[in-house]
Design an enzyme around this catalytic site. Structure first.
Site, PDB file in Angstrom:
ATOM      1  N   ARG A   1      45.050   1.276  20.103  1.00  0.00           N
ATOM      2  CA  ARG A   1      44.939   0.121  21.005  1.00  0.00           C
ATOM      3  C   ARG A   1      46.318  -0.379  21.415  1.00  0.00           C
ATOM      4  O   ARG A   1      46.536  -0.722  22.574  1.00  0.00           O
ATOM      5  CB  ARG A   1      44.133  -1.010  20.353  1.00  0.00           C
ATOM      6  CG  ARG A   1      42.653  -0.667  20.219  1.00  0.00           C
ATOM      7  CD  ARG A   1      41.895  -1.762  19.498  1.00  0.00           C
ATOM      8  NE  ARG A   1      42.476  -1.952  18.182  1.00  0.00           N
ATOM      9  CZ  ARG A   1      42.567  -3.122  17.548  1.00  0.00           C
ATOM     10  NH1 ARG A   1      42.123  -4.224  18.100  1.00  0.00           N
ATOM     11  NH2 ARG A   1      43.111  -3.199  16.355  1.00  0.00           N
TER      12      ARG A   1
ATOM     13  N   ASN B   1      38.145  -2.424  19.572  1.00  0.00           N
ATOM     14  CA  ASN B   1      37.412  -1.564  18.654  1.00  0.00           C
ATOM     15  C   ASN B   1      35.927  -1.871  18.770  1.00  0.00           C
ATOM     16  O   ASN B   1      35.530  -3.036  18.844  1.00  0.00           O
ATOM     17  CB  ASN B   1      37.851  -1.808  17.213  1.00  0.00           C
ATOM     18  CG  ASN B   1      39.176  -1.166  16.877  1.00  0.00           C
ATOM     19  OD1 ASN B   1      39.610  -0.238  17.540  1.00  0.00           O
ATOM     20  ND2 ASN B   1      39.812  -1.660  15.833  1.00  0.00           N
TER      21      ASN B   1
END
Length: 95
Positions: free
Chosen positions: A24, A42
């Site tokens: 990320r 997520n």
């Protein structure tokens, strides 16, 4: 308006070993370099959902980066959906 100036929304779902490996953060860095706004989150099933808004060209470049094999972890598959931008996004955040 040219193709490069057309704003769009990219939603991508990235499957593989992409949680807990800096994926990320890496995605956020690529998106900010391209001037995109959105998020990388997520999901409970182990995927990462990437939402990006900006020029079609820059969103396509982010999608290519997600598929490049240069990210942390291991990307097995990237599914994508293109739609009209919703707006209201500021910066690019990790969730």
């Amino acid at each position: 308006m040219s193709e490069e100036e057309t704003h769009t929304r990219l939603t991508a779902w990235v499957r593989g070993r992409v949680q807990g490996v800096g994926f990320r953060w890496w995605t956020r860095s690529r998106a900010l370099e391209l001037g995109l706004v959105g998020s990388a989150s997520n999901l409970a099933d182990g995927r990462v959902e990437v939402i990006a808004e900006g020029s079609r060209d820059h969103c396509q470049r982010l999608l290519s980066a997600l598929r490049s094999g240069e990210s942390p972890g291991r990307v097995e598959h990237v599914a994508e959906r293109w739609s009209d931008p919703k707006g209201g996004l500021r910066g690019f955040v990790e969730r």
